[in-house]
Write a protein that holds these residues in place. Structure first.
Motif, PDB file in Angstrom:
ATOM      1  N   VAL A  23       0.840  -1.201   0.000  1.00  0.00           N
ATOM      2  CA  VAL A  23       0.000   0.000   0.000  1.00  0.00           C
ATOM      3  C   VAL A  23       0.878   1.254   0.000  1.00  0.00           C
ATOM      4  CG1 VAL A  23      -1.624   1.331   1.410  1.00  0.00           C
ATOM      5  CG2 VAL A  23      -2.027  -1.087   1.016  1.00  0.00           C
ATOM      6  N   LEU A  24       1.901   1.257   0.838  1.00  0.00           N
ATOM      7  CA  LEU A  24       2.793   2.420   0.896  1.00  0.00           C
ATOM      8  C   LEU A  24       3.605   2.552  -0.401  1.00  0.00           C
ATOM      9  CD1 LEU A  24       4.050   2.294   4.590  1.00  0.00           C
ATOM     10  CD2 LEU A  24       2.405   3.882   3.577  1.00  0.00           C
ATOM     11  N   SER A  25       4.029   1.443  -0.975  1.00  0.00           N
ATOM     12  CA  SER A  25       4.765   1.486  -2.249  1.00  0.00           C
ATOM     13  C   SER A  25       3.909   2.081  -3.350  1.00  0.00           C
ATOM     14  CB  SER A  25       5.226   0.083  -2.654  1.00  0.00           C
ATOM     15  OG  SER A  25       6.171  -0.404  -1.756  1.00  0.00           O
ATOM     16  N   ASP A  26       2.642   1.655  -3.416  1.00  0.00           N
ATOM     17  CA  ASP A  26       1.723   2.217  -4.420  1.00  0.00           C
ATOM     18  C   ASP A  26       1.520   3.716  -4.192  1.00  0.00           C
ATOM     19  OD1 ASP A  26       1.473  -0.274  -5.582  1.00  0.00           O
ATOM     20  OD2 ASP A  26      -0.540  -0.658  -4.785  1.00  0.00           O
ATOM     21  N   ALA A  27       1.395   4.123  -2.935  1.00  0.00           N
ATOM     22  CA  ALA A  27       1.220   5.545  -2.621  1.00  0.00           C
ATOM     23  C   ALA A  27       2.472   6.336  -2.996  1.00  0.00           C
ATOM     24  CB  ALA A  27       0.892   5.729  -1.144  1.00  0.00           C
ATOM     25  N   ALA A  28       3.648   5.743  -2.838  1.00  0.00           N
ATOM     26  CA  ALA A  28       4.893   6.428  -3.182  1.00  0.00           C
ATOM     27  C   ALA A  28       4.984   6.670  -4.687  1.00  0.00           C
ATOM     28  CB  ALA A  28       6.096   5.611  -2.712  1.00  0.00           C
ATOM     29  N   VAL A  29       4.480   5.725  -5.464  1.00  0.00           N
ATOM     30  CA  VAL A  29       4.568   5.836  -6.926  1.00  0.00           C
ATOM     31  C   VAL A  29       3.417   6.653  -7.512  1.00  0.00           C
ATOM     32  CG1 VAL A  29       4.507   4.498  -9.077  1.00  0.00           C
ATOM     33  CG2 VAL A  29       5.853   3.678  -7.144  1.00  0.00           C
ATOM     34  N   HIS A  30       2.190   6.392  -7.047  1.00  0.00           N
ATOM     35  CA  HIS A  30       0.998   6.976  -7.669  1.00  0.00           C
ATOM     36  C   HIS A  30       0.288   8.020  -6.819  1.00  0.00           C
ATOM     37  CE1 HIS A  30       1.379   3.801 -10.626  1.00  0.00           C
ATOM     38  NE2 HIS A  30       1.366   2.901  -9.659  1.00  0.00           N
ATOM     39  N   GLY A  31       0.709   8.219  -5.586  1.00  0.00           N
ATOM     40  CA  GLY A  31      -0.022   9.102  -4.685  1.00  0.00           C
ATOM     41  C   GLY A  31      -1.194   8.357  -4.069  1.00  0.00           C
ATOM     42  N   LEU A  32      -1.947   9.042  -3.250  1.00  0.00           N
ATOM     43  CA  LEU A  32      -3.104   8.423  -2.594  1.00  0.00           C
ATOM     44  C   LEU A  32      -4.342   8.586  -3.465  1.00  0.00           C
ATOM     45  CD1 LEU A  32      -2.465   9.642   1.041  1.00  0.00           C
ATOM     46  CD2 LEU A  32      -2.211   7.328   0.164  1.00  0.00           C
ATOM     47  N   PRO A  33      -4.986   7.495  -3.844  1.00  0.00           N
ATOM     48  CA  PRO A  33      -6.185   7.604  -4.679  1.00  0.00           C
ATOM     49  C   PRO A  33      -7.415   7.994  -3.870  1.00  0.00           C
ATOM     50  CG  PRO A  33      -5.718   5.302  -4.212  1.00  0.00           C
ATOM     51  CD  PRO A  33      -4.596   6.114  -3.597  1.00  0.00           C
ATOM     52  N   GLY A  34      -8.297   8.735  -4.490  1.00  0.00           N
ATOM     53  CA  GLY A  34      -9.571   9.085  -3.861  1.00  0.00           C
ATOM     54  C   GLY A  34      -9.401   9.714  -2.499  1.00  0.00           C
ATOM     55  N   GLU A  35     -10.175   9.224  -1.534  1.00  0.00           N
ATOM     56  CA  GLU A  35     -10.151   9.756  -0.170  1.00  0.00           C
ATOM     57  C   GLU A  35      -9.245   8.954   0.758  1.00  0.00           C
ATOM     58  OE1 GLU A  35     -11.708  12.611   0.770  1.00  0.00           O
ATOM     59  OE2 GLU A  35     -12.103  12.780  -1.373  1.00  0.00           O
ATOM     60  N   HIS A  36      -8.464   8.014   0.223  1.00  0.00           N
ATOM     61  CA  HIS A  36      -7.599   7.191   1.064  1.00  0.00           C
ATOM     62  C   HIS A  36      -6.579   8.053   1.798  1.00  0.00           C
ATOM     63  CE1 HIS A  36      -8.871   3.177  -0.185  1.00  0.00           C
ATOM     64  NE2 HIS A  36      -9.030   3.694  -1.394  1.00  0.00           N
ATOM     65  N   HIS A  37      -6.353   7.727   3.051  1.00  0.00           N
ATOM     66  CA  HIS A  37      -5.285   8.313   3.855  1.00  0.00           C
ATOM     67  C   HIS A  37      -4.992   7.344   4.991  1.00  0.00           C
ATOM     68  CE1 HIS A  37      -9.063   9.863   5.541  1.00  0.00           C
ATOM     69  NE2 HIS A  37      -8.430  10.062   6.694  1.00  0.00           N
ATOM     70  N   PHE A  38      -3.809   7.475   5.573  1.00  0.00           N
ATOM     71  CA  PHE A  38      -3.337   6.450   6.496  1.00  0.00           C
ATOM     72  C   PHE A  38      -2.932   7.037   7.842  1.00  0.00           C
ATOM     73  CE2 PHE A  38      -1.369   5.025   2.288  1.00  0.00           C
ATOM     74  CZ  PHE A  38      -2.521   4.405   1.864  1.00  0.00           C
ATOM     75  N   GLN A  70      -0.243  16.429   3.230  1.00  0.00           N
ATOM     76  CA  GLN A  70       1.030  17.126   3.351  1.00  0.00           C
ATOM     77  C   GLN A  70       2.152  16.189   3.789  1.00  0.00           C
ATOM     78  OE1 GLN A  70       0.240  20.422   5.938  1.00  0.00           O
ATOM     79  NE2 GLN A  70      -1.049  21.440   4.442  1.00  0.00           N
ATOM     80  N   PHE A  71       2.578  15.332   2.886  1.00  0.00           N
ATOM     81  CA  PHE A  71       3.764  14.518   3.104  1.00  0.00           C
ATOM     82  C   PHE A  71       4.527  14.514   1.792  1.00  0.00           C
ATOM     83  CE2 PHE A  71       0.706  11.491   1.450  1.00  0.00           C
ATOM     84  CZ  PHE A  71       1.453  10.662   0.633  1.00  0.00           C
ATOM     85  N   TRP A  72       5.817  14.208   1.848  1.00  0.00           N
ATOM     86  CA  TRP A  72       6.631  14.236   0.629  1.00  0.00           C
ATOM     87  C   TRP A  72       7.736  13.192   0.727  1.00  0.00           C
ATOM     88  CZ3 TRP A  72       6.203  18.043   4.263  1.00  0.00           C
ATOM     89  CH2 TRP A  72       7.315  18.283   5.053  1.00  0.00           C
ATOM     90  N   ASP A  73       8.315  12.920  -0.411  1.00  0.00           N
ATOM     91  CA  ASP A  73       9.457  12.003  -0.524  1.00  0.00           C
ATOM     92  C   ASP A  73       9.222  10.679   0.197  1.00  0.00           C
ATOM     93  OD1 ASP A  73      10.781  13.933  -1.996  1.00  0.00           O
ATOM     94  OD2 ASP A  73      11.808  14.774  -0.251  1.00  0.00           O
ATOM     95  N   LEU A  74       8.071  10.066  -0.036  1.00  0.00           N
ATOM     96  CA  LEU A  74       7.799   8.750   0.532  1.00  0.00           C
ATOM     97  C   LEU A  74       8.634   7.722  -0.217  1.00  0.00           C
ATOM     98  CD1 LEU A  74       6.198   6.816   2.384  1.00  0.00           C
ATOM     99  CD2 LEU A  74       4.363   6.862   0.679  1.00  0.00           C
ATOM    100  N   VAL A  75       9.484   7.029   0.508  1.00  0.00           N
ATOM    101  CA  VAL A  75      10.349   5.986  -0.055  1.00  0.00           C
ATOM    102  C   VAL A  75      10.081   4.710   0.731  1.00  0.00           C
ATOM    103  CG1 VAL A  75      12.738   5.246  -0.419  1.00  0.00           C
ATOM    104  CG2 VAL A  75      12.122   7.657  -0.695  1.00  0.00           C
ATOM    105  N   VAL A  76       9.806   3.621   0.025  1.00  0.00           N
ATOM    106  CA  VAL A  76       9.506   2.356   0.681  1.00  0.00           C
ATOM    107  C   VAL A  76      10.573   1.339   0.301  1.00  0.00           C
ATOM    108  CG1 VAL A  76       7.787   0.546   1.011  1.00  0.00           C
ATOM    109  CG2 VAL A  76       7.044   2.902   0.594  1.00  0.00           C
ATOM    110  N   ASN A  77      11.206   0.763   1.313  1.00  0.00           N
ATOM    111  CA  ASN A  77      12.195  -0.293   1.135  1.00  0.00           C
ATOM    112  C   ASN A  77      11.616  -1.600   1.659  1.00  0.00           C
ATOM    113  OD1 ASN A  77      14.439   1.366   0.139  1.00  0.00           O
ATOM    114  ND2 ASN A  77      14.333   2.291   2.166  1.00  0.00           N
TER     115      ASN A  77
END
Length: 176
Positions: A23-38, A70-77
């Motif tokens: 889920v975090l990897s997808d958000a890092a690449v595509h952003g958060l879809p719709g109203e999704h937030h974590f 308001q978040f930036w530079d999400l990197v998932v390892n």
């Protein structure tokens, strides 16, 4: 009771952390879809967690962050995620290993994962290893959303035992 040589509890926990990683990897690449937030709660002093001294002083036990607008530079390892967030107008970079996470909640779809607190605490350098609990390591269940403070920058400080906090499962109120 038979000995579990396969360690289903560890396999289930790792699989559920894989959901979080995906889920975090997808958000890092595509952003958060719709109203999704974590809402992500983690142990502040777990091994590998990197917080500024200011944040560690403010959240010495655990911290809940919100990934929404308001978040930036999400990197998932494989073993952690890194993200930039603003706390009281001050930008910060956080590094959070997946083993430090206690809970994950997406209130837009009422989906949550909760990991046994002893798992994250057992993996901190300050704590001795605790024996694995026979109960499932994580559960996929709706969790109550933490409240954000009035600035919207960060969640309110988590309640500590003795403050009257109570975790209530939302499925208790659903019609069957």
């Amino acid at each position: 009771m038979a000995t579990d040589h396969i360690r289903y509890d560890v396999l289930a926990r790792d699989a559920l952390r894989g959901v979080l990683r995906r889920v975090l990897s997808d958000a890092a690449v595509h952003g958060l879809p719709g109203e999704h937030h974590f809402f992500i709660t983690f142990v502040s002093r777990a091994e590998g967690v990197k917080l500024s001294p200011r944040l560690l002083a403010q959240y010495p036990e655990e911290m809940t962050i919100i990934l929404q607008h308001q978040f930036w530079d999400l990197v998932v390892n494989e073993d952690r995620f890194e993200v930039g967030l603003s706390f009281g107008g001050v930008p910060e970079r956080l590094i959070v290993p997946f083993h430090a996470i206690k809970s994950f909640f997406d209130p837009s779809v009422q989906f949550g994962l909760q990991f046994e607190p002893s798992e994250a605490i057992a993996e901190t350098p300050q704590s001795p290893k605790l024996p694995a609990a026979p109960a499932p390591a994580a559960v996929a269940a709706p969790l109550p959303a933490p409240a954000a403070d009035s600035s919207g920058d960060k969640p309110a400080a988590p309640a500590t035992p003795g403050e009257g906090a109570e975790v209530v499962r939302l499925d208790r109120f659903r019609k069957k």
